[in-house]
Every structure is written in structure tokens, then in C-alpha cells.
Design an enzyme around this catalytic site. Structure first.
Site, short mmCIF file in Angstrom:
data_model
loop_
_atom_site.label_atom_id
_atom_site.label_comp_id
_atom_site.label_asym_id
_atom_site.label_seq_id
_atom_site.Cartn_x
_atom_site.Cartn_y
_atom_site.Cartn_z
CD GLU A 19 -6.16 15.54 3.58
OE1 GLU A 19 -5.90 15.51 4.25
OE2 GLU A 19 -5.32 14.91 2.65
CB CYS A 48 -1.63 20.30 -4.89
SG CYS A 48 -2.17 18.22 -4.89
CB CYS A 91 1.70 7.08 -1.71
SG CYS A 91 0.54 8.08 -2.10
CB CYS A 93 3.12 4.39 -3.89
SG CYS A 93 2.78 4.24 -6.07
CB CYS A 101 4.85 14.97 -2.16
SG CYS A 101 5.11 16.09 -2.57
CB CYS A 106 -4.46 6.33 -4.56
SG CYS A 106 -2.94 5.67 -6.34
N1 SAH Z 1 -0.28 8.95 -8.76
C1 SAH Z 1 -0.01 10.39 -9.15
C2 SAH Z 1 0.01 11.55 -8.71
C3 SAH Z 1 -0.02 11.55 -6.95
S1 SAH Z 1 1.65 12.80 -7.36
C4 SAH Z 1 1.72 9.91 -8.65
O1 SAH Z 1 2.33 9.39 -8.61
O2 SAH Z 1 2.45 10.58 -9.96
C5 SAH Z 1 2.45 12.26 -5.69
C6 SAH Z 1 3.47 12.21 -5.96
O3 SAH Z 1 3.86 12.78 -4.12
C7 SAH Z 1 4.12 11.60 -6.53
O4 SAH Z 1 5.31 12.18 -7.49
C8 SAH Z 1 5.00 10.88 -5.69
O5 SAH Z 1 6.25 9.74 -5.70
C9 SAH Z 1 5.28 11.64 -3.80
N2 SAH Z 1 4.87 10.59 -3.06
C10 SAH Z 1 4.29 10.12 -2.07
N3 SAH Z 1 4.50 10.12 -1.44
C11 SAH Z 1 5.72 11.42 -0.95
C12 SAH Z 1 6.32 10.84 0.32
N4 SAH Z 1 5.61 10.13 1.50
N5 SAH Z 1 7.36 11.74 0.65
C13 SAH Z 1 6.91 12.41 -0.39
N6 SAH Z 1 6.31 12.65 -2.21
C14 SAH Z 1 5.86 11.10 -2.24
#
Ligand code: SAH
Length: 339
Positions: A92, A105, A119, A116, A333, A112
Site C-alpha cells: 500500500e 507515503c 502496528c 511492534c 500510521c 514487516c
Molecule cells: N518501520 C518504520 C517505518 C514505518 S513508520 C518506523 O517504525 O518508523 C510508521 C509509523 O507509524 C511509526 O512511527 C509508528 O510508530 C507509527 N504507528 C504504527 N502503528 C500505529 C498506530 N496504530 N497508530 C498510530 N501510529 C502508529
């Protein structure tokens, strides 16, 4: 049978190829800018290249890399593109139009490996790294539908620094004059904190912006949220960021996803300010975006503001609260799963 992918050549590779084919050197630049600057999808559109050469290219190569499967539009205008790769994996990309900026983006991996807990992408597991041209074609597909792009953020599916080479090749072509012509200061790479990547970028000549997903000032909480913290704990991470900032003379962005009851307490705000003391940066607070099957929830708007003002007691730099875009279509995000 699939033909060879013309977009899989960097400019340098293409130069070697055109010599092999007996074309003049300048044809490499012509082909390259047709593909990445002008974004054509058929060799017959390469009008400044002789017809027999175009036919030779057409017989041996294909331009297509990604297939647009679906576009979802959010109430706020954000668009989520579901794209299919040639091996049928799905990724996506998100288009975020604002007053002055038109941001894409991009994803850097299919799925991945970092796992986390907050996420949604993590739930896919890891399939594979994307090639540079698969990253670039996301921008290309969106540009084709919505016009010139001003900014690119590497914040989609995947961890960019676990795919460093391809990500930096993509950056090279995004910022090149016969590529997308997007200035490096308009390109942001976001990492969960892969130290090798931070040091490599610090030593490199690249001038992109760096963002770090920090999410807690406490190792215990951060390791729970982001298992990668066991390998690269906060102390080491901050050390690498201090080195980066000193070397580049640029501030960085700290991203902090606020999750109710987990990392949004008074003590977290104060400690966060303290551990970042003297590190030129700005903080982007992101209220957690809920998704089906997650146990977490975001704090209230008032609690977010409260967190920001407590943080500002020790943190002298800019604090912003991110209004997550496109949440109604799971384009926010951490909500990208390629479905
Ligand atoms: N792997 C890299 C690139 C992905 S960025 C990284 O972690 O930075 C994706 C961003 O979305 C990250 O800052 C992460 O902390 C945030 N994110 C992930 N899940 C989220 C959620 N459920 N709500 C808000 N932000 C989230």
C-alpha cells in the site's frame, strides 16, 4: 513469459546496457527520464528515440512494475492505493494532499519483521524487501493520477533501514534531476531505530530528513511495544542520534505514538523531555490509531494536550500533535496491511 524489467536498471546500469546494445550514451539519459521523470508507460511514447531502437526495447523489455488494484478515498481527502507486485504480493501507498504539500507515503517491504505490538502491518509478518523500482513506482502511480508530488515519506509498510541499499537507490532517483526532482529535504526516512542504518546515514552524503519512532522513554515499556528495543535499547539509540545530529548538523524528528495508560503518563512526558535534552529535534505526538483486534486505545484530546504541555517543561524544541489522516480507510500510521 515476463520480459526483463527496464525499470530495474539504475542510470549507471542503463549506461552499461545501452553501450552493449550499440546505442549512443545519451540514450541512457533519454530512456531514464522517460521512465522516471515523465512517467510514460509505453515505449512508443519515447518519441526522441529512433523507432527501431524503441522496437528493440519493446521486444525485450517491459515497463510495468506495479498494478493498481484499488484506491480508497478518506473523508479528509487522503487516498490509499492498494498495489499489486508482479509476484502478486500486495503493498500500500498513501497520498496525502494538503494546502501546500502533496505527500506520498511509501512502503519499503512487503509486511514487516519488527513485530511492534501497536502496528497492524506487523501482523502480516515479513514477506520480502522491495526493490528500488518497486518503491519508486508507488510514487509514479500516484503522480500519474494526482499530479506533481512535493514530498515523500518512507513511513508505509516495512522498516526502511532493513532495506538500506534499495531505499537509498530510490532516494537517489527521487531527488535526481532526470528522476522525480524532489529535493532531499522533502524526503523523510522513518526508522524504528536500527542503529546500523542511523550510523550509515550519518556517514553518507545524503541529506534526507530522519525520523525515529521512539514511543517510550522507558526500556521496559519500549521493549514491550517494540521488540527491536531489546537489540537496540534507548541509551544506544539516543547515542546514535546525538552522533547523527552532530555529524549532519540537522535536527531530527521524534515520533511518539500515544497509547492510553501505557506511555501517556505524567512520568513519561517528564522523562521523555529529559532523555532528549540537548538533542536538536522536534517531537511529533501521534494519538494511537485503533484497528480491529488491538487492545490499545488513544488518550483523549485533552490528555494529549496535557502530555504535550508537561513535555514542554523539559523539552525546549517544537512539539506537534499529528492529526492522523485517512483513519476511516485504515490509511493512518500503522494501519497498512495490503488488503
Ligand atoms: N518501520 C518504520 C517505518 C514505518 S513508520 C518506523 O517504525 O518508523 C510508521 C509509523 O507509524 C511509526 O512511527 C509508528 O510508530 C507509527 N504507528 C504504527 N502503528 C500505529 C498506530 N496504530 N497508530 C498510530 N501510529 C502508529
Amino acid at each position: 513469459m515476463e520480459k526483463e524489467l527496464i525499470k530495474s536498471f539504475t542510470y549507471e546500469n542503463l549506461l552499461v546496457k545501452v553501450r552493449e546494445w550499440g546505442f549512443k550514451d545519451y540514450t541512457a539519459k533519454q530512456i531514464f527520464s522517460w521512465l522516471w521523470q515523465k512517467g510514460i508507460e509505453d515505449f512508443s511514447q519515447m518519441t526522441d528515440i529512433a523507432k527501431e531502437k524503441r522496437e528493440f526495447l519493446k521486444a525485450n523489455f517491459q515497463i510495468k512494475v506495479l498494478e493498481r488494484e484499488k484506491v480508497l478515498t478518506s473523508r479528509d481527502g487522503t487516498k490509499k492505493f492498494l498495489l499489486s507486485l508482479l509476484d502478486r504480493n500486495k503493498i500500500e501507498a498513501v497520498f496525502i494532499p494538503e494546502d501546500k504539500r502533496r505527500t506520498v507515503c511509501v512502503s519499503t517491504q512487503v509486511g514487516c519483521p519488527l513485530g511492534c505490538h501497536f502496528c497492524l502491518t506487523a501482523r502480516l509478518g515479513f514477506k520480502r524487501n522491495l526493490k528500488f523500482y518497486e518503491i519508486l513506482d508507488q510514487v509514479q502511480k500516484i503522480r500519474k493520477d494526482f499530479g506533481q508530488i512535493t514530498n515523500v515519506v518512507f513511513m508505509g509498510m516495512g522498516e526502511p533501514f532493513l532495506n538500506f541499499e534499495e531505499v537509498m537507490k530510490a532516494v537517489g532517483i527521487l531527488s535526481s534531476d532526470f528522476g522525480f526532482k524532489i529535493g532531499q529535504r522533502h524526503i523523510t526516512i522513518s526508522t524504528a531505530g536500527i542503529l546500523e542504518g542511523i550510523y550509515r546515514l550519518a556517514e553518507s552524503a545524503w541529506n534526507v530528513k530522519l525520523a525515529i519512532s521512539l514511543n517510550s522513554p522507558k526500556d521496559e515499556v519500549r521493549s514491550f511495544l517494540m521488540p527491536i528495543n531489546q537489540k537496540y535499547p534507548i541509551g544506544e539509540l539516543i547515542k546514535s542520534l546525538r552522533y547523527y545530529v552532530k555529524k549532519k548538523r540537522r535536527r531530527i524528528t521524534i515520533e511518539y505514538v500515544l497509547i492510553k495508560g501505557l506511555n501517556d503518563q505524567e512520568g513519561d512526558a517528564l522523562l521523555l523531555g529529559k532523555i532528549l535534552r540537548g538533542l536538536p529535534s522536534k517531537i511529533n505526538l501521534i494519538p494511537f490509531n485503533p484497528f480491529p483486534g488491538s487492545d490499545f486505545s488513544p488518550p483523549s484530546e485533552k490528555e494529549v494536550e496535557n502530555f504535550a504541555s508537561l513535555l514542554s517543561l523539559h523539552y525546549p524544541y517544537l512539539i506537534t500533535i499529528r492529526k492522523s489522516r485517512g483513519r476511516d480507510i485504515l490509511a493512518g500510521c500503522g494501519q497498512l496491511i495490503g488488503r
